[in-house]
Scaffold this motif. Structure first.
Motif, PDB file in Angstrom:
ATOM      1  N   SER A 167      -0.742  66.008   6.399  1.00  0.00           N
ATOM      2  CA  SER A 167       0.489  65.229   6.229  1.00  0.00           C
ATOM      3  C   SER A 167       0.975  65.158   4.796  1.00  0.00           C
ATOM      4  O   SER A 167       2.151  64.835   4.556  1.00  0.00           O
ATOM      5  CB  SER A 167       0.272  63.787   6.733  1.00  0.00           C
ATOM      6  OG  SER A 167      -0.114  63.772   8.085  1.00  0.00           O
ATOM      7  N   PHE A 168       0.086  65.428   3.841  1.00  0.00           N
ATOM      8  CA  PHE A 168       0.447  65.254   2.441  1.00  0.00           C
ATOM      9  C   PHE A 168      -0.056  66.439   1.626  1.00  0.00           C
ATOM     10  O   PHE A 168      -1.258  66.700   1.567  1.00  0.00           O
ATOM     11  CB  PHE A 168      -0.140  63.953   1.890  1.00  0.00           C
ATOM     12  CG  PHE A 168       0.217  63.698   0.451  1.00  0.00           C
ATOM     13  CD1 PHE A 168       1.507  63.338   0.099  1.00  0.00           C
ATOM     14  CD2 PHE A 168      -0.738  63.825  -0.539  1.00  0.00           C
ATOM     15  CE1 PHE A 168       1.840  63.119  -1.234  1.00  0.00           C
ATOM     16  CE2 PHE A 168      -0.413  63.606  -1.869  1.00  0.00           C
ATOM     17  CZ  PHE A 168       0.882  63.249  -2.216  1.00  0.00           C
ATOM     18  N   ASP A 169       0.875  67.140   0.989  1.00  0.00           N
ATOM     19  CA  ASP A 169       0.552  68.345   0.237  1.00  0.00           C
ATOM     20  C   ASP A 169       0.198  67.988  -1.203  1.00  0.00           C
ATOM     21  O   ASP A 169       1.023  67.447  -1.943  1.00  0.00           O
ATOM     22  CB  ASP A 169       1.751  69.294   0.264  1.00  0.00           C
ATOM     23  CG  ASP A 169       1.430  70.670  -0.309  1.00  0.00           C
ATOM     24  OD1 ASP A 169       0.348  70.839  -0.904  1.00  0.00           O
ATOM     25  OD2 ASP A 169       2.260  71.586  -0.131  1.00  0.00           O
ATOM     26  N   PHE A 170      -1.025  68.291  -1.617  1.00  0.00           N
ATOM     27  CA  PHE A 170      -1.463  67.955  -2.972  1.00  0.00           C
ATOM     28  C   PHE A 170      -0.706  68.733  -4.048  1.00  0.00           C
ATOM     29  O   PHE A 170      -0.774  68.381  -5.223  1.00  0.00           O
ATOM     30  CB  PHE A 170      -2.966  68.202  -3.124  1.00  0.00           C
ATOM     31  CG  PHE A 170      -3.823  67.242  -2.338  1.00  0.00           C
ATOM     32  CD1 PHE A 170      -3.321  66.045  -1.871  1.00  0.00           C
ATOM     33  CD2 PHE A 170      -5.152  67.534  -2.076  1.00  0.00           C
ATOM     34  CE1 PHE A 170      -4.100  65.154  -1.154  1.00  0.00           C
ATOM     35  CE2 PHE A 170      -5.950  66.659  -1.370  1.00  0.00           C
ATOM     36  CZ  PHE A 170      -5.434  65.466  -0.899  1.00  0.00           C
ATOM     37  N   LYS A 171       0.015  69.757  -3.667  1.00  0.00           N
ATOM     38  CA  LYS A 171       0.779  70.518  -4.662  1.00  0.00           C
ATOM     39  C   LYS A 171       1.903  69.693  -5.282  1.00  0.00           C
ATOM     40  O   LYS A 171       2.388  70.036  -6.371  1.00  0.00           O
ATOM     41  CB  LYS A 171       1.355  71.782  -4.031  1.00  0.00           C
ATOM     42  CG  LYS A 171       0.303  72.842  -3.728  1.00  0.00           C
ATOM     43  CD  LYS A 171       0.940  74.096  -3.146  1.00  0.00           C
ATOM     44  CE  LYS A 171      -0.126  75.153  -2.860  1.00  0.00           C
ATOM     45  NZ  LYS A 171       0.475  76.391  -2.279  1.00  0.00           N
ATOM     46  N   ILE A 172       2.321  68.624  -4.615  1.00  0.00           N
ATOM     47  CA  ILE A 172       3.406  67.808  -5.173  1.00  0.00           C
ATOM     48  C   ILE A 172       2.893  66.738  -6.140  1.00  0.00           C
ATOM     49  O   ILE A 172       3.678  65.997  -6.714  1.00  0.00           O
ATOM     50  CB  ILE A 172       4.257  67.154  -4.066  1.00  0.00           C
ATOM     51  CG1 ILE A 172       3.477  66.021  -3.368  1.00  0.00           C
ATOM     52  CG2 ILE A 172       4.739  68.180  -3.058  1.00  0.00           C
ATOM     53  CD1 ILE A 172       4.333  65.198  -2.442  1.00  0.00           C
ATOM     54  N   LEU A 173       1.573  66.653  -6.332  1.00  0.00           N
ATOM     55  CA  LEU A 173       1.026  65.700  -7.291  1.00  0.00           C
ATOM     56  C   LEU A 173       1.545  66.015  -8.692  1.00  0.00           C
ATOM     57  O   LEU A 173       1.772  67.168  -9.051  1.00  0.00           O
ATOM     58  CB  LEU A 173      -0.506  65.751  -7.278  1.00  0.00           C
ATOM     59  CG  LEU A 173      -1.184  65.286  -5.982  1.00  0.00           C
ATOM     60  CD1 LEU A 173      -2.669  65.626  -6.019  1.00  0.00           C
ATOM     61  CD2 LEU A 173      -0.983  63.789  -5.773  1.00  0.00           C
ATOM     62  N   SER A 174       1.704  64.985  -9.502  1.00  0.00           N
ATOM     63  CA  SER A 174       2.296  65.131 -10.822  1.00  0.00           C
ATOM     64  C   SER A 174       1.407  65.944 -11.767  1.00  0.00           C
ATOM     65  O   SER A 174       0.201  65.690 -11.867  1.00  0.00           O
ATOM     66  CB  SER A 174       2.555  63.760 -11.440  1.00  0.00           C
ATOM     67  OG  SER A 174       2.988  63.882 -12.772  1.00  0.00           O
ATOM     68  N   GLN A 175       2.028  66.867 -12.479  1.00  0.00           N
ATOM     69  CA  GLN A 175       1.326  67.623 -13.514  1.00  0.00           C
ATOM     70  C   GLN A 175       1.029  66.749 -14.730  1.00  0.00           C
ATOM     71  O   GLN A 175       0.199  67.119 -15.574  1.00  0.00           O
ATOM     72  CB  GLN A 175       2.192  68.815 -13.967  1.00  0.00           C
ATOM     73  CG  GLN A 175       2.449  69.852 -12.891  1.00  0.00           C
ATOM     74  CD  GLN A 175       1.282  70.822 -12.739  1.00  0.00           C
ATOM     75  OE1 GLN A 175       0.228  70.650 -13.337  1.00  0.00           O
ATOM     76  NE2 GLN A 175       1.482  71.846 -11.928  1.00  0.00           N
ATOM     77  N   LYS A 176       1.671  65.600 -14.832  1.00  0.00           N
ATOM     78  CA  LYS A 176       1.535  64.750 -16.012  1.00  0.00           C
ATOM     79  C   LYS A 176       0.357  63.785 -15.904  1.00  0.00           C
ATOM     80  O   LYS A 176       0.115  63.017 -16.834  1.00  0.00           O
ATOM     81  CB  LYS A 176       2.831  63.953 -16.232  1.00  0.00           C
ATOM     82  CG  LYS A 176       4.040  64.827 -16.532  1.00  0.00           C
ATOM     83  CD  LYS A 176       5.284  63.989 -16.743  1.00  0.00           C
ATOM     84  CE  LYS A 176       6.497  64.868 -17.052  1.00  0.00           C
ATOM     85  NZ  LYS A 176       7.725  64.068 -17.264  1.00  0.00           N
ATOM     86  N   LYS A 177      -0.345  63.802 -14.776  1.00  0.00           N
ATOM     87  CA  LYS A 177      -1.458  62.880 -14.595  1.00  0.00           C
ATOM     88  C   LYS A 177      -2.780  63.652 -14.528  1.00  0.00           C
ATOM     89  O   LYS A 177      -2.813  64.845 -14.212  1.00  0.00           O
ATOM     90  CB  LYS A 177      -1.253  62.036 -13.343  1.00  0.00           C
ATOM     91  CG  LYS A 177      -0.011  61.148 -13.436  1.00  0.00           C
ATOM     92  CD  LYS A 177       0.070  60.149 -12.320  1.00  0.00           C
ATOM     93  CE  LYS A 177       1.311  59.264 -12.436  1.00  0.00           C
ATOM     94  NZ  LYS A 177       1.292  58.428 -13.645  1.00  0.00           N
ATOM     95  N   ASP A 178      -3.869  62.925 -14.805  1.00  0.00           N
ATOM     96  CA  ASP A 178      -5.202  63.523 -14.770  1.00  0.00           C
ATOM     97  C   ASP A 178      -5.968  63.177 -13.499  1.00  0.00           C
ATOM     98  O   ASP A 178      -6.757  63.981 -13.007  1.00  0.00           O
ATOM     99  CB  ASP A 178      -6.030  63.047 -15.972  1.00  0.00           C
ATOM    100  CG  ASP A 178      -5.415  63.470 -17.297  1.00  0.00           C
ATOM    101  OD1 ASP A 178      -4.930  64.614 -17.388  1.00  0.00           O
ATOM    102  OD2 ASP A 178      -5.417  62.647 -18.240  1.00  0.00           O
ATOM    103  N   TRP A 179      -5.770  61.964 -12.980  1.00  0.00           N
ATOM    104  CA  TRP A 179      -6.548  61.472 -11.837  1.00  0.00           C
ATOM    105  C   TRP A 179      -5.592  60.975 -10.759  1.00  0.00           C
ATOM    106  O   TRP A 179      -4.528  60.428 -11.059  1.00  0.00           O
ATOM    107  CB  TRP A 179      -7.497  60.353 -12.285  1.00  0.00           C
ATOM    108  CG  TRP A 179      -8.190  60.686 -13.566  1.00  0.00           C
ATOM    109  CD1 TRP A 179      -8.042  60.074 -14.771  1.00  0.00           C
ATOM    110  CD2 TRP A 179      -9.132  61.749 -13.784  1.00  0.00           C
ATOM    111  NE1 TRP A 179      -8.819  60.673 -15.720  1.00  0.00           N
ATOM    112  CE2 TRP A 179      -9.501  61.704 -15.155  1.00  0.00           C
ATOM    113  CE3 TRP A 179      -9.695  62.719 -12.958  1.00  0.00           C
ATOM    114  CZ2 TRP A 179     -10.406  62.609 -15.709  1.00  0.00           C
ATOM    115  CZ3 TRP A 179     -10.585  63.627 -13.509  1.00  0.00           C
ATOM    116  CH2 TRP A 179     -10.936  63.553 -14.865  1.00  0.00           C
ATOM    117  N   PHE A 180      -5.988  61.105  -9.508  1.00  0.00           N
ATOM    118  CA  PHE A 180      -5.036  60.923  -8.416  1.00  0.00           C
ATOM    119  C   PHE A 180      -5.534  60.021  -7.292  1.00  0.00           C
ATOM    120  O   PHE A 180      -4.868  59.905  -6.270  1.00  0.00           O
ATOM    121  CB  PHE A 180      -4.672  62.300  -7.844  1.00  0.00           C
ATOM    122  CG  PHE A 180      -4.104  63.233  -8.863  1.00  0.00           C
ATOM    123  CD1 PHE A 180      -2.763  63.181  -9.215  1.00  0.00           C
ATOM    124  CD2 PHE A 180      -4.920  64.141  -9.523  1.00  0.00           C
ATOM    125  CE1 PHE A 180      -2.241  64.026 -10.184  1.00  0.00           C
ATOM    126  CE2 PHE A 180      -4.414  64.992 -10.486  1.00  0.00           C
ATOM    127  CZ  PHE A 180      -3.072  64.936 -10.821  1.00  0.00           C
TER     128      PHE A 180
END
Length: 236
Positions: A167-180
């Motif tokens: 349901s959620f694609d990790f590719k859309i996670l922010s490049q500006k963050k280190d931990w998610f």
């Protein structure tokens, strides 16, 4: 097909990494295990190259994939998500400062099968005295409850369900963050999943072993936040 894909991101901290990998190799369950070496020092890399046969894990050296300096958690999550989706099974993240018990993995999988619409399932962390520790110090009462929680689940030792991975694609996670872990926990809730904290599954956590500078948060907090802001470290 395995019941789960397990990953451990590694950045040095050789002593705890050794304990983490050994505990996983001795755990019950049908799983495939991958260790992601995120630009560790040569000593750690050499250990991992030698240990992969003894402890039966597959080693991914991120230096063979990217030139981006550590931390590369986003990339690790993207690769691991694809692995889990290809194998049609959940993903379990066990970090390199966590020592699980023999029944931890089977316990997480049992919760996945028994609870309603799980997104994330986290094992609670304890210190060497058996007390709940970071990041679950908000839990004040020791018991064996499996509880739904609106608190963020850390990725110390956490299962991510196949349904949520779809349901959620990790590719859309922010490049500006280190931990998610905080963001993904919230996305799980937003998408209608339940996050569960398993208080009957206790795992030993030796916090920040791979990032010693973070200990400043507890001893010299002003210096910690100076480092965090000036060097753009630990972006959550």
């Amino acid at each position: 097909m395995p019941e789960a894909i397990i990953i451990t991101p590694v950045k040095d901290s050789l002593h705890t990494t050794n304990r983490t990998i050994k505990a996983i190799s001795e755990a019950q369950g049908d799983f495939e295990y991958f260790v992601f070496n995120d630009f560790s020092q040569p000593e750690t890399k050499q250990f991992l190259e030698q240990a992969k046969t003894d402890f039966k894990f597959q080693l991914v050296n991120l230096e063979d994939i990217t030139t981006t300096p550590s931390p590369n958690y986003k990339l690790v999550l993207e690769i691991a998500q694809k692995m889990a989706l290809d194998k049609n099974c959940p993903l379990i993240i066990i970090e390199s400062d966590v020592i699980i018990k023999s029944d931890t993995i089977t316990g997480l999988l049992a919760i996945l099968k028994s609870k309603q619409k799980p997104g994330l399932v986290g094992a609670i962390t304890i210190d060497q005295s058996g007390n709940y520790n970071f990041p679950y110090t908000f839990e004040k009462i020791k018991n064996n409850e499996i509880k739904t929680t609106s608190h963020s689940l850390s990725f110390c030792c956490t299962l991510i369900s196949l349904e949520f991975l779809r349901s959620f694609d990790f590719k859309i996670l922010s490049q500006k963050k280190d931990w998610f872990d905080v963001y993904i926990s919230r996305q799980s809730e937003k998408l209608g999943f339940n996050n569960y904290l398993a208080k009957h599954l206790e795992v030993l956590h030796l916090p920040h072993s791979s990032r010693p500078w973070k200990q400043l948060k507890y001893t010299r907090p002003i210096l910690y936040y100076f480092n965090k802001i000036l060097y753009k470290r630990d972006r959550i």
